[in-house]
Design a protein around this motif. Structure first.
Motif, mmCIF file in Angstrom:
data_model
loop_
_atom_site.group_PDB
_atom_site.id
_atom_site.type_symbol
_atom_site.label_atom_id
_atom_site.label_comp_id
_atom_site.label_asym_id
_atom_site.label_seq_id
_atom_site.Cartn_x
_atom_site.Cartn_y
_atom_site.Cartn_z
ATOM 1 N N LYS A 1 0.827 -1.207 0.000
ATOM 2 C CA LYS A 1 0.000 0.000 0.000
ATOM 3 C C LYS A 1 0.862 1.258 0.000
ATOM 4 O O LYS A 1 0.514 2.254 -0.648
ATOM 5 C CB LYS A 1 -0.935 -0.013 1.213
ATOM 6 C CG LYS A 1 -2.085 -1.014 1.081
ATOM 7 C CD LYS A 1 -3.029 -0.950 2.268
ATOM 8 C CE LYS A 1 -4.216 -1.897 2.073
ATOM 9 N NZ LYS A 1 -5.136 -1.889 3.240
ATOM 10 N N TYR A 2 1.981 1.210 0.710
ATOM 11 C CA TYR A 2 2.896 2.353 0.731
ATOM 12 C C TYR A 2 3.392 2.655 -0.680
ATOM 13 O O TYR A 2 3.420 3.812 -1.114
ATOM 14 C CB TYR A 2 4.071 2.069 1.658
ATOM 15 C CG TYR A 2 5.116 3.174 1.666
ATOM 16 C CD1 TYR A 2 4.978 4.267 2.513
ATOM 17 C CD2 TYR A 2 6.224 3.120 0.818
ATOM 18 C CE1 TYR A 2 5.916 5.292 2.515
ATOM 19 C CE2 TYR A 2 7.168 4.136 0.811
ATOM 20 C CZ TYR A 2 7.015 5.221 1.665
ATOM 21 O OH TYR A 2 7.939 6.240 1.648
ATOM 22 N N VAL A 3 3.799 1.612 -1.396
ATOM 23 C CA VAL A 3 4.286 1.797 -2.768
ATOM 24 C C VAL A 3 3.189 2.401 -3.639
ATOM 25 O O VAL A 3 3.419 3.359 -4.385
ATOM 26 C CB VAL A 3 4.777 0.459 -3.354
ATOM 27 C CG1 VAL A 3 5.069 0.599 -4.854
ATOM 28 C CG2 VAL A 3 6.025 -0.022 -2.626
ATOM 29 N N MET A 4 1.987 1.846 -3.546
ATOM 30 C CA MET A 4 0.883 2.323 -4.368
ATOM 31 C C MET A 4 0.554 3.787 -4.107
ATOM 32 O O MET A 4 0.175 4.522 -5.021
ATOM 33 C CB MET A 4 -0.358 1.453 -4.128
ATOM 34 C CG MET A 4 -0.234 0.034 -4.633
ATOM 35 S SD MET A 4 -1.702 -0.956 -4.232
ATOM 36 C CE MET A 4 -1.356 -2.474 -5.134
ATOM 37 N N GLU A 5 0.694 4.207 -2.850
ATOM 38 C CA GLU A 5 0.306 5.563 -2.468
ATOM 39 C C GLU A 5 1.403 6.594 -2.699
ATOM 40 O O GLU A 5 1.147 7.799 -2.616
ATOM 41 C CB GLU A 5 -0.105 5.577 -0.988
ATOM 42 C CG GLU A 5 -1.403 4.805 -0.723
ATOM 43 C CD GLU A 5 -1.657 4.593 0.766
ATOM 44 O OE1 GLU A 5 -0.802 5.026 1.584
ATOM 45 O OE2 GLU A 5 -2.683 3.980 1.107
ATOM 46 N N HIS A 6 2.637 6.148 -2.993
ATOM 47 C CA HIS A 6 3.757 7.085 -3.087
ATOM 48 C C HIS A 6 4.443 7.077 -4.453
ATOM 49 O O HIS A 6 5.611 7.453 -4.570
ATOM 50 C CB HIS A 6 4.795 6.786 -1.989
ATOM 51 C CG HIS A 6 4.324 7.137 -0.619
ATOM 52 N ND1 HIS A 6 3.487 6.308 0.126
ATOM 53 C CD2 HIS A 6 4.545 8.242 0.165
ATOM 54 C CE1 HIS A 6 3.230 6.878 1.288
ATOM 55 N NE2 HIS A 6 3.853 8.045 1.335
ATOM 56 N N THR A 7 3.723 6.633 -5.475
ATOM 57 C CA THR A 7 4.302 6.666 -6.816
ATOM 58 C C THR A 7 3.225 6.916 -7.854
ATOM 59 O O THR A 7 2.048 6.598 -7.634
ATOM 60 C CB THR A 7 5.029 5.347 -7.133
ATOM 61 O OG1 THR A 7 5.719 5.471 -8.373
ATOM 62 C CG2 THR A 7 4.046 4.173 -7.218
ATOM 63 N N SER A 8 3.632 7.512 -8.975
ATOM 64 C CA SER A 8 2.726 7.653 -10.114
ATOM 65 C C SER A 8 3.032 6.605 -11.184
ATOM 66 O O SER A 8 2.411 6.588 -12.235
ATOM 67 C CB SER A 8 2.846 9.062 -10.713
ATOM 68 O OG SER A 8 4.172 9.324 -11.127
ATOM 69 N N ILE A 9 3.999 5.726 -10.899
ATOM 70 C CA ILE A 9 4.326 4.620 -11.795
ATOM 71 C C ILE A 9 3.256 3.540 -11.629
ATOM 72 O O ILE A 9 2.832 3.267 -10.505
ATOM 73 C CB ILE A 9 5.718 4.038 -11.458
ATOM 74 C CG1 ILE A 9 6.790 5.119 -11.570
ATOM 75 C CG2 ILE A 9 6.060 2.860 -12.371
ATOM 76 C CD1 ILE A 9 8.150 4.700 -11.006
ATOM 77 N N PRO A 10 2.793 2.920 -12.717
ATOM 78 C CA PRO A 10 1.830 1.824 -12.569
ATOM 79 C C PRO A 10 2.378 0.720 -11.655
ATOM 80 O O PRO A 10 3.567 0.390 -11.719
ATOM 81 C CB PRO A 10 1.650 1.323 -14.002
ATOM 82 C CG PRO A 10 1.985 2.495 -14.861
ATOM 83 C CD PRO A 10 3.069 3.230 -14.135
ATOM 84 N N VAL A 11 1.503 0.177 -10.799
ATOM 85 C CA VAL A 11 1.894 -0.852 -9.833
ATOM 86 C C VAL A 11 1.069 -2.107 -10.088
ATOM 87 O O VAL A 11 -0.146 -2.043 -10.265
ATOM 88 C CB VAL A 11 1.684 -0.362 -8.381
ATOM 89 C CG1 VAL A 11 2.044 -1.461 -7.379
ATOM 90 C CG2 VAL A 11 2.509 0.890 -8.106
ATOM 91 N N LEU A 12 1.743 -3.252 -10.088
ATOM 92 C CA LEU A 12 1.081 -4.534 -10.324
ATOM 93 C C LEU A 12 1.366 -5.456 -9.155
ATOM 94 O O LEU A 12 2.516 -5.584 -8.730
ATOM 95 C CB LEU A 12 1.613 -5.164 -11.615
ATOM 96 C CG LEU A 12 1.008 -6.489 -12.057
ATOM 97 C CD1 LEU A 12 -0.447 -6.301 -12.477
ATOM 98 C CD2 LEU A 12 1.811 -7.067 -13.220
ATOM 99 N N GLY A 13 0.331 -6.094 -8.621
ATOM 100 C CA GLY A 13 0.567 -7.051 -7.548
ATOM 101 C C GLY A 13 -0.636 -7.204 -6.654
ATOM 102 O O GLY A 13 -1.762 -6.874 -7.021
ATOM 103 N N HIS A 14 -0.374 -7.745 -5.461
ATOM 104 C CA HIS A 14 -1.442 -7.917 -4.480
ATOM 105 C C HIS A 14 -0.886 -7.631 -3.098
ATOM 106 O O HIS A 14 0.317 -7.768 -2.860
ATOM 107 C CB HIS A 14 -2.007 -9.341 -4.528
ATOM 108 C CG HIS A 14 -1.083 -10.373 -3.939
ATOM 109 N ND1 HIS A 14 -0.050 -10.925 -4.652
ATOM 110 C CD2 HIS A 14 -1.024 -10.932 -2.699
ATOM 111 C CE1 HIS A 14 0.595 -11.797 -3.892
ATOM 112 N NE2 HIS A 14 0.031 -11.818 -2.702
ATOM 113 N N ALA A 15 -1.777 -7.226 -2.205
ATOM 114 C CA ALA A 15 -1.353 -6.930 -0.844
ATOM 115 C C ALA A 15 -1.551 -8.135 0.071
ATOM 116 O O ALA A 15 -0.651 -8.523 0.811
ATOM 117 C CB ALA A 15 -2.136 -5.731 -0.308
#
Length: 442
Positions: free
Chosen positions: A209-223
C-alpha cells in the motif's frame, strides 16, 4: 546511493534494456541456460551466503514464516533450475502478432507484442523469487531493477554476481539488470516515472500500500493472500480433507496457502473430526466459530480472525448454511487471490467459478497450484489481483505490452474523408506467417 548516481544508473539500464528487447530468442535462451548452469556450479558459495542470512535473521528474532521463505535449499535450487529451463523452452513473447487486419489494399495493420521496458521489482526475502524474476524479464526483453528484502542481502548479492558472470560470454551483456542495496533507494525509484515503466512490489500489506500511495508509476501485484477453501454439501469428504491439508501445510508461509476453511453445515458433523485430526498431524492451530467449537477443539473466534493472513500453521474454520453464504463470505473477507470449492456437484462448481471474484478460482484441488511454474508459465514475478493488465500468476504475458504497426504504400487520410470517401476494407487476416517486423510486404 546518491540521487544523481542512481538516476544515471537507471537511465543506463533503460538504454541497455532497449538492446535486450531487440535481441533474438536464441540469444536470450542461451543466456537463460548459461545462468542455470552457473547457478548449479556455484551453489556452494550461494548456500554459504544464504546460511549467513538465515543465521542473522534468526538472531534478529524474525518470524519463522520469513525464515522459511529466506532459506535457499537444494530443493529450491532444483526448482529454480527447472524454471529457467522451462522459460527457455517457452515461445518467444516478443513480436507475437495479436491482430492482423488489411485496412485497404497496400495498407496493413498489426498489433504486435513488445516488452514493457524497465520493471522495478521490490520483493520480500525470497532468493528463489529473484531467479524467477530475472528469468522472465530476460526472456521478455525487459530491463529489471531488483530490490530484495534486507534479510536476503548476502544471498541476493551473490546470486546477481553469478548471473552477471553468466552474461560475460553473451552479446547481451549484463547492463539490463541491477540490484539495489539501500532501503532509501526504494523511495528514490518511486519518483522515477520517466525511467521506470512498471513497479511490482511483493511484501507486507502495509508495504504494498505504501508503494501504491507514493508513486505515479503503474503498480502490479497484491497486498493480501487470504485464500479460502469451501467444502460443499456434495463434497467427497476424504478428498476434501487431503486438499485442505495440502492447501495449508504444504508451504504455509506462501500467499496461496489457505487461511479459512468454509464448511457446509450438512457435512460438518461427518467432516470436522477427521479434518481436525489430519490438521493436528501438522500441528495446525484451529480457530473456529461457535458451531465449529461445539464439534471439535478449537480456539473460539474473535473479531478480526476472518481477515487474518496467518502465513503459518494456523487457520480458521467457519460453518456456512449454503454455497451462496460461502461465496458471500469470500467476497467480504477474501483478498481476490485464490479460492477453491470441493464438490462433486457440477452446478455448484460452475456457480463458484462464475461468482467468486478472484484471480484464481479452482475446484477439487489445492490452492497451492496457484503458481506460475505449476501453470506452465515457467516462473512468475508474483500473483496479481488486479483486473487491468495481468491477473493471477504473472508470467511472460504479464510483462508484455503491444504496439500497433502499419505499413502503407503512400496512403493519406484525406482519401477516406470528404463527399466521396474511399471505403476501408477492414479485412481480418490470419495471424500465421511472418509479421511486419520480419519484413513482410503488403
Amino acid at each position: 546511493m546518491e540521487t544523481n548516481a542512481l538516476h544515471q544508473r537507471i537511465r543506463a539500464l533503460r538504454a541497455n534494456a532497449k538492446l535486450l528487447s531487440s535481441s533474438t530468442q536464441e540469444e536470450r535462451n542461451a543466456l537463460l541456460l548459461a545462468i542455470a548452469e552457473n547457478l548449479q556450479t556455484t551453489y556452494p558459495a550461494i548456500a554459504s551466503a544464504n546460511q549467513a542470512d538465515v543465521i542473522a535473521a534468526r538472531a534478529q528474532g524474525q518470524k519463522e514464516s520469513l525464515i522459511k521463505r529466506l532459506i535457499f535449499s537444494e530443493e529450491k535450487l532444483e526448482a529454480s533450475l527447472a524454471g529457467l529451463k522451462q522459460v527457455a523452452q517457452l515461445a518467444d513473447p516478443i513480436g507475437r502478432v495479436k491482430q492482423r487486419r488489411l485496412l485497404d489494399t497496400g495498407l496493413l495493420l498489426e498489433q504486435v507484442s513488445f516488452p514493457i521496458g524497465v520493471i522495478g521489482m521490490i520483493f520480500e526475502a525470497r532468493p528463489d523469487a529473484l531467479i524467477q524474476i530475472v528469468s522472465l524479464c530476460l526472456k521478455s526483453g525487459n530491463g529489471i531493477i531488483l530490490k530484495g528484502g534486507k534479510e536476503a542481502q548476502r544471498t541476493n548479492t551473490v546470486l546477481v554476481e553469478v548471473i552477471k558472470q553468466s552474461c560475460a560470454s553473451s552479446s547481451l551483456g549484463d547492463q539490463w539488470l541491477t540490484l539495489l542495496e539501500s532501503h532509501g533507494d526504494v523511495d528514490q525509484i518511486l519518483g522515477m516515472e520517466e525511467d521506470i515503466d512498471l513497479l511490482i512490489p511483493r511484501g507486507t500489506n502495509q508495504f504494498v500500500k505504501y508503494v501504491m500511495e507514493h508513486t505515479s508509476i503503474p503498480v502490479l501485484g497484491h497486498a493480501d493472500g487470504i485464500c479460502h477453501l469451501y467444502i460443499d454439501e456434495a463434497a467427497d469428504l476424504d478428498k476434501a480433507i487431503e486438499i485442505a491439508y495440502d492447501s495449508k501445510t504444504q508451504y504455509p508461509a506462501a500467499c496461496n496457502a489457505i487461511e479459512t476453511i468454509l464448511v457446509h453445515k450438512k457435512v460438518a458433523r461427518s467432516l470436522l473430526p477427521g479434518l481436525a485430526k489430519r490438521l493436528s498431524d501438522a500441528n495446525v492451530v484451529i480457530h473456529g466459530d461457535r458451531e465449529v467449537c461445539s464439534l471439535i477443539s478449537a480456539i473460539p473466534y474473535q473479531d478480526g480472525d476472518w481477515k487474518c493472513e496467518y502465513l503459518q500453521n494456523e487457520l480458521n474454520i467457519h460453518m456456512v448454511d449454503s454455497l451462496q453464504m460461502a461465496i458471500d463470505h469470500i467476497e467480504e473477507y477474501g483478498s481476490h487471490h485464490t479460492d477453491v470449492i470441493v464438490s462433486e456437484d457440477p452446478q455448484a462448481m460452475r456457480t463458484f467459478f462464475s461468482l467468486v471474484d478472484s484471480a484464481d478460482v479452482f475446484a477439487n484441488c489445492s490452492t497451492r497450484f496457484a503458481d506460475g511454474y505449476r501453470f506452465g508459465l515457467g516462473a512468475e514475478v508474483g500473483i496479481s489481483t488486479a483486473k487491468i493488465h495481468a491477473r493471477g500468476p504473472v508470467g511472460l504475458e504479464g510483462l508484455m505490452s503491444t504496439k500497433y504497426l502499419i505499413r502503407g504504400s503512400g496512403q493519406v487520410v484525406s482519401t477516406y474523408t470528404g463527399s466521396e470517401p474511399r471505403q476501408f476494407l477492414h479485412e481480418e487476416l490470419s495471424l500465421e506467417g511472418d509479421s511486419l517486423l520480419s519484413g513482410e510486404t503488403v
